[in-house]
Write an enzyme that holds these catalytic residues in place. Structure first.
Site, PDB file in Angstrom:
ATOM      1  N   LYS A 148      53.883  59.057  56.179  1.00 33.09           N
ATOM      2  CA  LYS A 148      54.830  59.842  55.184  1.00 33.09           C
ATOM      3  C   LYS A 148      55.493  60.907  55.765  1.00 33.09           C
ATOM      4  CE  LYS A 148      54.467  57.647  50.739  1.00 33.09           C
ATOM      5  NZ  LYS A 148      53.798  57.877  49.504  1.00 33.09           N
ATOM      6  N   GLU A 190      42.287  65.933  47.199  1.00 31.27           N
ATOM      7  CA  GLU A 190      42.615  64.685  47.798  1.00 31.27           C
ATOM      8  C   GLU A 190      41.641  63.781  48.183  1.00 31.27           C
ATOM      9  OE1 GLU A 190      45.711  63.643  47.572  1.00 31.27           O
ATOM     10  OE2 GLU A 190      47.643  65.337  48.378  1.00 31.27           O
ATOM     11  N   LYS A 232      42.298  55.930  53.568  1.00 34.45           N
ATOM     12  CA  LYS A 232      43.786  56.031  53.632  1.00 34.45           C
ATOM     13  C   LYS A 232      44.242  54.925  54.876  1.00 34.45           C
ATOM     14  CE  LYS A 232      47.797  58.522  53.673  1.00 34.45           C
ATOM     15  NZ  LYS A 232      48.494  59.744  53.291  1.00 34.45           N
ATOM     16  N   GLU A 242      54.657  51.484  51.136  1.00 35.95           N
ATOM     17  CA  GLU A 242      54.502  51.400  49.991  1.00 35.95           C
ATOM     18  C   GLU A 242      55.473  50.321  48.930  1.00 35.95           C
ATOM     19  OE1 GLU A 242      54.074  55.591  48.318  1.00 35.95           O
ATOM     20  OE2 GLU A 242      54.947  54.910  46.504  1.00 35.95           O
ATOM     21  N   ARG A 246      49.856  50.980  48.375  1.00 33.48           N
ATOM     22  CA  ARG A 246      49.707  52.205  48.648  1.00 33.48           C
ATOM     23  C   ARG A 246      50.171  52.997  47.727  1.00 33.48           C
ATOM     24  NH1 ARG A 246      52.313  55.087  54.288  1.00 33.48           N
ATOM     25  NH2 ARG A 246      51.632  57.331  53.692  1.00 33.48           N
ATOM     26  N   HIS A 253      49.890  62.290  41.163  1.00 27.49           N
ATOM     27  CA  HIS A 253      51.126  62.688  41.783  1.00 27.49           C
ATOM     28  C   HIS A 253      52.045  62.949  40.833  1.00 27.49           C
ATOM     29  CE1 HIS A 253      48.402  62.653  45.245  1.00 27.49           C
ATOM     30  NE2 HIS A 253      49.310  63.331  46.097  1.00 27.49           N
ATOM     31  N   HIS A 257      53.402  66.427  41.077  1.00 26.99           N
ATOM     32  CA  HIS A 257      54.684  66.642  41.810  1.00 26.99           C
ATOM     33  C   HIS A 257      55.496  67.497  40.793  1.00 26.99           C
ATOM     34  CE1 HIS A 257      54.532  64.016  45.432  1.00 26.99           C
ATOM     35  NE2 HIS A 257      53.738  65.062  45.490  1.00 26.99           N
ATOM     36  N   HIS A 270      49.811  72.080  46.283  1.00 26.60           N
ATOM     37  CA  HIS A 270      49.759  70.699  46.110  1.00 26.60           C
ATOM     38  C   HIS A 270      48.452  70.148  45.576  1.00 26.60           C
ATOM     39  CE1 HIS A 270      50.987  66.496  46.563  1.00 26.60           C
ATOM     40  NE2 HIS A 270      49.940  66.181  47.440  1.00 26.60           N
TER      41      HIS A 270
HETATM   42  N1  NAD Z   1      52.579  63.074  54.328  1.00 25.37           N
HETATM   43  C1  NAD Z   1      51.760  62.814  53.140  1.00 25.37           C
HETATM   44  O1  NAD Z   1      51.098  61.683  53.234  1.00 25.37           O
HETATM   45  C2  NAD Z   1      51.165  64.089  52.533  1.00 25.37           C
HETATM   46  C3  NAD Z   1      49.861  63.898  51.853  1.00 25.37           C
HETATM   47  C4  NAD Z   1      49.360  64.971  51.223  1.00 25.37           C
HETATM   48  C5  NAD Z   1      50.240  66.176  51.061  1.00 25.37           C
HETATM   49  N2  NAD Z   1      51.379  66.110  51.491  1.00 25.37           N
HETATM   50  C6  NAD Z   1      52.134  67.486  51.715  1.00 25.37           C
HETATM   51  O2  NAD Z   1      51.417  68.166  52.353  1.00 25.37           O
HETATM   52  C7  NAD Z   1      51.764  69.732  51.918  1.00 25.37           C
HETATM   53  C8  NAD Z   1      50.466  70.413  51.490  1.00 25.37           C
HETATM   54  O3  NAD Z   1      49.890  70.656  52.814  1.00 25.37           O
HETATM   55  P1  NAD Z   1      48.466  71.746  53.032  1.00 25.37           P
HETATM   56  O4  NAD Z   1      47.680  71.712  51.856  1.00 25.37           O
HETATM   57  O5  NAD Z   1      48.143  71.595  54.429  1.00 25.37           O
HETATM   58  O6  NAD Z   1      49.598  72.924  52.891  1.00 25.37           O
HETATM   59  P2  NAD Z   1      50.089  73.890  53.936  1.00 25.37           P
HETATM   60  O7  NAD Z   1      50.696  73.252  55.276  1.00 25.37           O
HETATM   61  O8  NAD Z   1      50.929  74.940  53.277  1.00 25.37           O
HETATM   62  O9  NAD Z   1      48.728  74.770  54.595  1.00 25.37           O
HETATM   63  C9  NAD Z   1      48.174  75.574  53.516  1.00 25.37           C
HETATM   64  C10 NAD Z   1      48.150  77.057  54.222  1.00 25.37           C
HETATM   65  O10 NAD Z   1      47.025  77.021  54.982  1.00 25.37           O
HETATM   66  C11 NAD Z   1      47.580  77.881  56.125  1.00 25.37           C
HETATM   67  N3  NAD Z   1      46.810  77.162  57.251  1.00 25.37           N
HETATM   68  C12 NAD Z   1      46.793  76.030  57.625  1.00 25.37           C
HETATM   69  N4  NAD Z   1      45.852  76.055  58.691  1.00 25.37           N
HETATM   70  C13 NAD Z   1      45.097  76.847  58.665  1.00 25.37           C
HETATM   71  C14 NAD Z   1      43.857  77.141  59.243  1.00 25.37           C
HETATM   72  N5  NAD Z   1      42.999  76.697  60.170  1.00 25.37           N
HETATM   73  N6  NAD Z   1      43.314  78.581  58.917  1.00 25.37           N
HETATM   74  C15 NAD Z   1      43.995  79.362  58.057  1.00 25.37           C
HETATM   75  N7  NAD Z   1      45.266  79.060  57.581  1.00 25.37           N
HETATM   76  C16 NAD Z   1      45.561  77.981  57.705  1.00 25.37           C
HETATM   77  C17 NAD Z   1      49.058  77.216  56.017  1.00 25.37           C
HETATM   78  O11 NAD Z   1      49.867  78.423  57.098  1.00 25.37           O
HETATM   79  C18 NAD Z   1      49.345  77.634  54.616  1.00 25.37           C
HETATM   80  O12 NAD Z   1      49.554  78.839  54.240  1.00 25.37           O
HETATM   81  C19 NAD Z   1      52.431  69.519  50.488  1.00 25.37           C
HETATM   82  O13 NAD Z   1      54.025  69.705  51.223  1.00 25.37           O
HETATM   83  C20 NAD Z   1      52.409  67.964  50.249  1.00 25.37           C
HETATM   84  O14 NAD Z   1      53.384  67.513  49.633  1.00 25.37           O
HETATM   85  C21 NAD Z   1      51.691  65.163  52.280  1.00 25.37           C
HETATM   86  O1  LIG Z   2      50.402  58.587  51.772  1.00 25.45           O
HETATM   87  C1  LIG Z   2      50.630  58.249  50.747  1.00 25.45           C
HETATM   88  O2  LIG Z   2      51.244  57.259  50.183  1.00 25.45           O
HETATM   89  C2  LIG Z   2      50.543  59.154  49.576  1.00 25.45           C
HETATM   90  O3  LIG Z   2      51.070  59.058  48.316  1.00 25.45           O
HETATM   91  C3  LIG Z   2      49.719  60.533  49.877  1.00 25.45           C
HETATM   92  C4  LIG Z   2      50.085  61.650  48.768  1.00 25.45           C
HETATM   93  O4  LIG Z   2      48.640  62.496  48.704  1.00 25.45           O
HETATM   94  C5  LIG Z   2      50.882  62.736  49.373  1.00 25.45           C
HETATM   95  O5  LIG Z   2      50.935  63.766  48.576  1.00 25.45           O
HETATM   96  C6  LIG Z   2      52.475  62.202  49.715  1.00 25.45           C
HETATM   97  O6  LIG Z   2      53.169  63.131  50.344  1.00 25.45           O
HETATM   98  C7  LIG Z   2      53.041  61.612  48.272  1.00 25.45           C
HETATM   99  O7  LIG Z   2      54.199  60.914  48.795  1.00 25.45           O
HETATM  100  P1  LIG Z   2      55.116  60.645  47.545  1.00 25.45           P
HETATM  101  O8  LIG Z   2      55.947  59.461  48.103  1.00 25.45           O
HETATM  102  O9  LIG Z   2      54.855  60.669  46.299  1.00 25.45           O
HETATM  103  O10 LIG Z   2      56.249  61.767  47.893  1.00 25.45           O
HETATM  104 ZN    ZN Z   3      48.977  64.314  47.933  1.00 25.83          ZN
END
Ligand code: NAD
Ligand SMILES: O=C(O)C(=O)C[C@@H](O)[C@H](O)[C@H](O)COP(=O)(O)O
Ligand code: ZN
Length: 368
Positions: A148, A190, A232, A242, A246, A253, A257, A270
């Site tokens: 995603k 998570e 996962k 999805e 999924r 969320h 969200h 998040h």
């Molecule tokens: N694609 C998906 O399936 C999925 C799943 C869950 C969340 N997400 C998305 O991911 C994002 C949240 O990710 P996150 O929690 O990693 O946030 P983030 O990427 O903002 O990182 C959190 C903070 O930690 C810092 N950081 C990163 N690595 C570090 C390290 N090793 N040491 C010190 N600082 C560090 C970053 O610079 C930031 O300030 C949200 O946008 C959420 O929607 C996506």
């Molecule tokens: O991988 C997935 O599928 C998830 O839903 C993982 C979530 O933890 C994540 O925050 C994801 O980015 C949410 O997706 P969205 O489709 O609800 O935006």
């Molecule tokens: Zn999430």
């Protein structure tokens, strides 16, 4: 954390004819054996941010063979920067470097960098390779796996995006040593989610090991990351885009969200928002007759032990929630679809919550 290579683990995400590896362990960044096999050609763009770069960028570069053309892009930090404008900066950098379809993007950072870099890769010249090098717990257990990708819109989380799988996920557990405590707790949300939706035994284990996890004990962390990625990978393999199962990964969320968007991106992390969202989903599950009061209490205790908030924002009313929840991507036509718990360890997709019952929950849930 100080681990030996013996604690390294490898898993596979199987997607029909395709698959990609997830490697987990200490010292992966800077070890050329892990990244180099996943590069599509000689052109490499490392995308990271201003917080992560000083810690890990040089080490990652040192581990790459000299014959490659390596460029780097250091973006500003923060959820508020997860926008199309930031992704455009990645495309600009790729074009300025003269990169073609055989280039590889490497996402070095948390979920924000991973989601944006993946989306940039999905669209650049109609799709190029990318590798995830997640450096937050949240990214290691969730966002780097499953493809995603995307950005936020002022009206809703992750509203613009694509499914685009990485070539590999390289999880260097040493990076967690520099992660702030609040971010570690957000990642644990998570991890707890997987136990709640799919694995009651893992939830039992987590309940006992949360103190060790918060102390960054290597064996516990490796186990938590490995089990989360296994769960996962299994779900993504069954339903990559999805269409069904999924959606269970979205527990908490729909509420979470809405909180993130309402509060302004980045003000609630998040993981914090979905932690509160999972507490709300558990309470609604009780009101629908599925969870017992004791199970709701246990869920709250586990979330609190991870250092997560258990209440919704004080300034968020029922209508604020409903307006944002109406935009949720899981909804079908005008039916709200929620992920709820039949029991701890088993989640379901539910689209029959009576409107009055949802409104009562939103009105009565504790605020902070
Ligand atoms: N694609 C998906 O399936 C999925 C799943 C869950 C969340 N997400 C998305 O991911 C994002 C949240 O990710 P996150 O929690 O990693 O946030 P983030 O990427 O903002 O990182 C959190 C903070 O930690 C810092 N950081 C990163 N690595 C570090 C390290 N090793 N040491 C010190 N600082 C560090 C970053 O610079 C930031 O300030 C949200 O946008 C959420 O929607 C996506
Ligand atoms: O991988 C997935 O599928 C998830 O839903 C993982 C979530 O933890 C994540 O925050 C994801 O980015 C949410 O997706 P969205 O489709 O609800 O935006
Ligand atoms: Zn999430």
């Amino acid at each position: 954390m100080s681990d030996s290579p013996a604690t390294r683990r490898s898993l596979e995400v199987a997607l029909g004819e395709r698959s990609y590896p997830i490697h987990i362990g200490p010292g992966l960044i800077g070890d050329p054996a892990w990244l180099t096999p996943h590069l599509a050609g000689r052109q490499v763009m490392i995308v990271t941010n201003e917080t992560v770069a000083p810690h890990y960028l040089a080490r990652l570069r040192e581990g790459l063979p000299g014959e490659l053309t390596v460029h780097e892009l250091i973006l500003p930090d923060g959820e508020a920067t997860k926008t199309l404008a930031s992704v455009t900066r990645i495309w600009d950098a790729l074009l300025e470097a003269g990169f073609n379809r055989r280039c590889t993007l490497v996402a070095l950072g948390g979920g924000v960098i991973g989601d944006m870099t993946g989306f940039a890769a999905a669209c650049y010249q109609r799709g190029v390779a990318f590798v995830q090098v997640p450096t937050t717990l949240l990214a290691q257990v969730d966002s780097s796996v499953g493809g995603k990708t995307g950005v936020n819109h002022p009206l809703g989380k992750n509203m613009i995006g694509a499914f685009w799988q990485p070539r590999a996920v390289l999880i260097d557990t040493d990076t967690l040593r520099t992660l702030p405590e609040r971010e570690l707790s957000a990642g644990l949300a998570e991890v707890i989610k997987y136990g709640l939706i799919r694995d009651a035994a893992f939830l039992d284990w987590l309940e006992a090991e949360l103190p060790a996890l918060r102390r960054l004990e290597p064996a516990a962390l490796t186990r938590a990351i490995e089990r989360s990625c296994e769960l996962k990978a299994e779900i993504v393999a069954a339903d990559e885009t999805e269409q069904g199962v999924r959606a269970l990964l979205n527990l908490g969320h729909t509420f979470g969200h809405a909180i993130e968007a309402h509060q302004g991106y980045g003000n609630w992390l998040h993981g914090e928002a979905i932690g509160a969202g999972m507490a709300m989903a558990a309470e609604l599950s009780r009101r629908l007759g599925w969870l017992s009061a004791a199970e709701v209490e246990r869920t709250a205790t586990i979330l609190a032990a991870a250092g997560l908030p258990l209440a919704a924002p004080a300034d968020m009313g029922v209508d604020d929630f409903l307006a944002l929840m109406r935009l949720d991507k899981k909804n079908v036509d005008d039916r709200l679809r929620l992920i709820l718990l039949e029991t701890l360890g088993r989640a379901v997709i539910h689209d029959k919550t009576p409107r009055a019952q949802l409104e009562e929950l939103l009105a009565s849930f504790p605020r902070r």
